[in-house]
Design an enzyme around this catalytic site. Structure first.
Site, mmCIF file in Angstrom:
data_model
loop_
_atom_site.group_PDB
_atom_site.id
_atom_site.type_symbol
_atom_site.label_atom_id
_atom_site.label_comp_id
_atom_site.label_asym_id
_atom_site.label_seq_id
_atom_site.Cartn_x
_atom_site.Cartn_y
_atom_site.Cartn_z
ATOM 1 N N LEU A 165 3.511 -7.251 -5.695
ATOM 2 C CA LEU A 165 3.070 -8.584 -6.102
ATOM 3 C C LEU A 165 1.912 -9.109 -5.266
ATOM 4 O O LEU A 165 1.119 -9.916 -5.757
ATOM 5 C CB LEU A 165 4.242 -9.564 -6.083
ATOM 6 C CG LEU A 165 5.372 -9.256 -7.069
ATOM 7 C CD1 LEU A 165 6.406 -10.365 -7.044
ATOM 8 C CD2 LEU A 165 4.856 -9.017 -8.471
ATOM 9 N N HIS A 166 1.775 -8.650 -4.038
ATOM 10 C CA HIS A 166 0.669 -9.157 -3.212
ATOM 11 C C HIS A 166 -0.690 -8.684 -3.730
ATOM 12 O O HIS A 166 -1.719 -9.208 -3.309
ATOM 13 C CB HIS A 166 0.880 -8.810 -1.737
ATOM 14 C CG HIS A 166 0.497 -7.416 -1.356
ATOM 15 N ND1 HIS A 166 -0.090 -7.130 -0.160
ATOM 16 C CD2 HIS A 166 0.623 -6.236 -2.007
ATOM 17 C CE1 HIS A 166 -0.316 -5.826 -0.084
ATOM 18 N NE2 HIS A 166 0.115 -5.268 -1.185
#
Length: 112
Positions: free
Chosen positions: A14-15
């Site tokens: 997700l980063h």
């Protein structure tokens, strides 16, 4: 996303994405999950106050933004927000010896 698994595991995924894309990823996982499945994320958690957090977390955050535009590290509150908008509730965050924490989220069940 394959349906019916007991656990869905995303490590440092997700980063790489902005909030809109994160919601798309999380909603795809949620749609595939059964009621008793669990979502585990391996992500770095930024402290709300940079003076209390690991400096490397904020440096990586700046690097992600510079390299990928809207990609970034997030705080626990920001993960709460993403989960709330994608059908999950944050159950717990488990720190590890590394900069990555394990974030456990459960599907929210619709009530009629």
């Amino acid at each position: 996303v394959p349906a019916g698994a007991d656990m869905y595991l995303l490590i440092r995924v997700l980063h790489d994405w902005n909030d809109e894309d994160c919601l798309r990823i999380l909603r795809a996982c949620r749609a595939a999950m059964g009621p008793d499945a669990v979502l585990l994320l391996g992500e770095q958690i930024l402290q709300p106050d940079p003076a209390r957090g690991r400096a490397t977390g904020y440096l990586i955050d700046m690097q992600m933004m510079a390299m990928f535009g809207h990609a970034r590290e997030r705080s626990e509150a920001e993960f709460h927000g993403l989960f709330a908008l994608s059908g999950f509730e944050l159950r717990r965050v488990v720190p590890t010896a590394s900069p990555v924490s394990i974030i456990e989220a459960l599907p929210v069940h619709a009530t009629g």
